[in-house]
Scaffold this motif. Structure first.
Motif, PDB file in Angstrom:
ATOM      1  N   GLU A 117       0.944  -1.211   0.218  1.00 41.74           N
ATOM      2  CA  GLU A 117       0.089  -0.087   0.056  1.00 41.74           C
ATOM      3  C   GLU A 117       0.797   1.165  -0.028  1.00 41.74           C
ATOM      4  O   GLU A 117       0.411   2.184  -0.633  1.00 41.74           O
ATOM      5  CB  GLU A 117      -1.027   0.085   1.242  1.00 41.74           C
ATOM      6  N   HIS A 118       1.817   1.237   0.874  1.00 44.89           N
ATOM      7  CA  HIS A 118       2.942   2.307   0.791  1.00 44.89           C
ATOM      8  C   HIS A 118       3.532   2.502  -0.795  1.00 44.89           C
ATOM      9  O   HIS A 118       3.698   3.621  -0.988  1.00 44.89           O
ATOM     10  CB  HIS A 118       3.689   2.195   1.876  1.00 44.89           C
ATOM     11  N   ALA A 119       3.939   1.513  -1.343  1.00 45.06           N
ATOM     12  CA  ALA A 119       4.566   1.682  -2.555  1.00 45.06           C
ATOM     13  C   ALA A 119       3.666   2.009  -3.585  1.00 45.06           C
ATOM     14  O   ALA A 119       3.986   2.809  -4.419  1.00 45.06           O
ATOM     15  CB  ALA A 119       5.017   0.115  -2.974  1.00 45.06           C
ATOM     16  N   GLY A 120       2.469   1.703  -3.405  1.00 43.86           N
ATOM     17  CA  GLY A 120       1.416   2.264  -4.381  1.00 43.86           C
ATOM     18  C   GLY A 120       1.580   1.884  -5.906  1.00 43.86           C
ATOM     19  O   GLY A 120       0.900   2.343  -6.685  1.00 43.86           O
ATOM     20  N   THR A 121       2.490   0.884  -6.254  1.00 45.72           N
ATOM     21  CA  THR A 121       2.840   0.570  -7.528  1.00 45.72           C
ATOM     22  C   THR A 121       1.994  -0.934  -7.756  1.00 45.72           C
ATOM     23  O   THR A 121       2.183  -1.413  -8.853  1.00 45.72           O
ATOM     24  CB  THR A 121       4.183   0.462  -7.781  1.00 45.72           C
ATOM     25  N   ALA A 122       1.985  -1.847  -6.610  1.00 42.21           N
ATOM     26  CA  ALA A 122       1.525  -3.022  -6.921  1.00 42.21           C
ATOM     27  C   ALA A 122       0.114  -3.194  -7.349  1.00 42.21           C
ATOM     28  O   ALA A 122      -0.898  -2.257  -7.103  1.00 42.21           O
ATOM     29  CB  ALA A 122       1.709  -3.775  -5.730  1.00 42.21           C
ATOM     30  N   ASP A 123      -0.380  -4.290  -7.688  1.00 45.10           N
ATOM     31  CA  ASP A 123      -1.733  -4.652  -8.010  1.00 45.10           C
ATOM     32  C   ASP A 123      -2.527  -4.424  -6.620  1.00 45.10           C
ATOM     33  O   ASP A 123      -2.147  -5.136  -5.476  1.00 45.10           O
ATOM     34  CB  ASP A 123      -1.744  -6.144  -8.599  1.00 45.10           C
ATOM     35  N   ARG A 124      -3.500  -3.792  -6.689  1.00 44.73           N
ATOM     36  CA  ARG A 124      -4.629  -3.584  -5.374  1.00 44.73           C
ATOM     37  C   ARG A 124      -5.027  -4.837  -5.087  1.00 44.73           C
ATOM     38  O   ARG A 124      -5.449  -5.160  -3.903  1.00 44.73           O
ATOM     39  CB  ARG A 124      -5.622  -2.433  -5.854  1.00 44.73           C
ATOM     40  N   PHE A 125      -5.081  -5.640  -5.696  1.00 42.83           N
ATOM     41  CA  PHE A 125      -5.698  -7.175  -5.303  1.00 42.83           C
ATOM     42  C   PHE A 125      -4.568  -7.893  -4.452  1.00 42.83           C
ATOM     43  O   PHE A 125      -5.047  -8.487  -3.483  1.00 42.83           O
ATOM     44  CB  PHE A 125      -6.028  -8.044  -6.648  1.00 42.83           C
ATOM     45  N   ASP A 126      -3.437  -7.446  -4.666  1.00 50.45           N
ATOM     46  CA  ASP A 126      -2.455  -8.318  -3.881  1.00 50.45           C
ATOM     47  C   ASP A 126      -2.493  -7.608  -2.410  1.00 50.45           C
ATOM     48  O   ASP A 126      -2.390  -8.484  -1.494  1.00 50.45           O
ATOM     49  CB  ASP A 126      -0.988  -7.782  -4.478  1.00 50.45           C
ATOM     50  N   ALA A 127      -2.561  -6.354  -2.374  1.00 48.55           N
ATOM     51  CA  ALA A 127      -2.522  -5.816  -0.808  1.00 48.55           C
ATOM     52  C   ALA A 127      -4.015  -6.553  -0.316  1.00 48.55           C
ATOM     53  O   ALA A 127      -3.838  -6.502   0.987  1.00 48.55           O
ATOM     54  CB  ALA A 127      -2.758  -4.407  -0.999  1.00 48.55           C
ATOM     55  N   ALA A 128      -5.139  -6.528  -0.790  1.00 53.13           N
ATOM     56  CA  ALA A 128      -6.201  -6.846  -0.223  1.00 53.13           C
ATOM     57  C   ALA A 128      -6.305  -8.429   0.130  1.00 53.13           C
ATOM     58  O   ALA A 128      -6.430  -8.478   1.340  1.00 53.13           O
ATOM     59  CB  ALA A 128      -7.357  -6.551  -1.403  1.00 53.13           C
ATOM     60  N   TYR A 129      -5.431  -9.224  -0.426  1.00 53.29           N
ATOM     61  CA  TYR A 129      -5.060 -10.498  -0.356  1.00 53.29           C
ATOM     62  C   TYR A 129      -4.364 -10.627   0.905  1.00 53.29           C
ATOM     63  O   TYR A 129      -4.710 -11.309   1.772  1.00 53.29           O
ATOM     64  CB  TYR A 129      -4.528 -11.351  -1.367  1.00 53.29           C
ATOM     65  N   HIS A 130      -3.461  -9.886   1.023  1.00 54.36           N
ATOM     66  CA  HIS A 130      -2.490  -9.914   2.313  1.00 54.36           C
ATOM     67  C   HIS A 130      -3.071  -9.394   3.549  1.00 54.36           C
ATOM     68  O   HIS A 130      -3.036  -9.674   4.555  1.00 54.36           O
ATOM     69  CB  HIS A 130      -1.042  -9.200   2.048  1.00 54.36           C
ATOM     70  N   TRP A 131      -3.977  -8.225   3.436  1.00 52.97           N
ATOM     71  CA  TRP A 131      -4.597  -7.930   4.241  1.00 52.97           C
ATOM     72  C   TRP A 131      -5.724  -8.969   4.958  1.00 52.97           C
ATOM     73  O   TRP A 131      -5.926  -9.046   6.155  1.00 52.97           O
ATOM     74  CB  TRP A 131      -5.546  -6.676   4.123  1.00 52.97           C
TER      75      TRP A 131
END
Length: 203
Positions: A117-131
């Protein structure tokens, strides 16, 4: 909260395969093992720079650990993508992931989600999965909603539907943001149904 473990075939894995993977894994040093275990939390494929951030190791130490893991046939480099690696087999990643305590895995998932989330460059789905895997339902729901919004903006309506479904599933109905989220899901469902109907007419 129960974290989402990778895969669904682990219980059917022959003991000989698990023993073989762990025998190779145990040839790594303690620090190298920690790096590879963190990689298993990131996913089947992972980036060495992200791994360095999560483990707080130097790039050199991460490279050394991955080089040893490659020699032991645990991971391999991804062609034409410098710094990108993947576990040689999905079951290899699954076996190693399950060596972690649930609390350990959740903590690493949380670190990965924060970094993405901080990087802001990754696929948003990835951050959601990890949360979600970290047991952070509210943050996961918000991240899935943002992923749905991004998918809708690029006309990826099926991706939007999937993201909104995940967001709804992890949000309380008493939350004031629940009704507008449901409206987003309904809109995505309607668009997809129109698309499916149009495809049926052309067949």
């Amino acid at each position: 909260a129960v974290i989402a473990r990778p895969g669904g075939t682990f219980d059917a894995t022959p003991l000989s395969i698990r023993a073989g993977v762990l025998a190779r894994f145990e040839q790594l040093s303690g620090e190298e093992q920690r790096v590879v275990l963190c990689a298993s939390v990131i996913g089947r494929s992972f980036d060495a720079s992200l791994l360095a951030q999560i483990t707080k190791c130097s790039d050199r130490d991460v490279t050394t650990a991955l080089s040893r893991a490659r020699e032991l046939q645990l991971v391999k480099e991804i062609d034409r993508m410098p710094g990108a690696f993947t576990f040689r087999h999905a079951i290899t990643r699954e076996i190693l992931y399950r060596e972690l305590l649930s609390l350990e895995a959740q903590s690493i998932h949380r670190d990965v989600a924060r970094y993405l989330e901080h990087a802001g460059t990754a696929d948003r789905f990835d951050a959601a999965y990890h949360w979600s895997a970290a047991g952070e339902a509210e943050r996961a729901s918000n991240a899935y909603e943002r992923a749905g919004d991004a998918a809708l903006a690029r006309a990826a309506h099926r991706d939007a539907e999937g993201a909104y479904r995940a967001a709804v599933g992890s949000r309380s109905e008493s939350d004031a943001t629940y009704p507008p989220l449901c409206e987003k899901l309904s809109r995505a469902l309607s668009i997809n149904e129109i698309g499916r109907a149009s495809c049926r007419e052309r067949v």
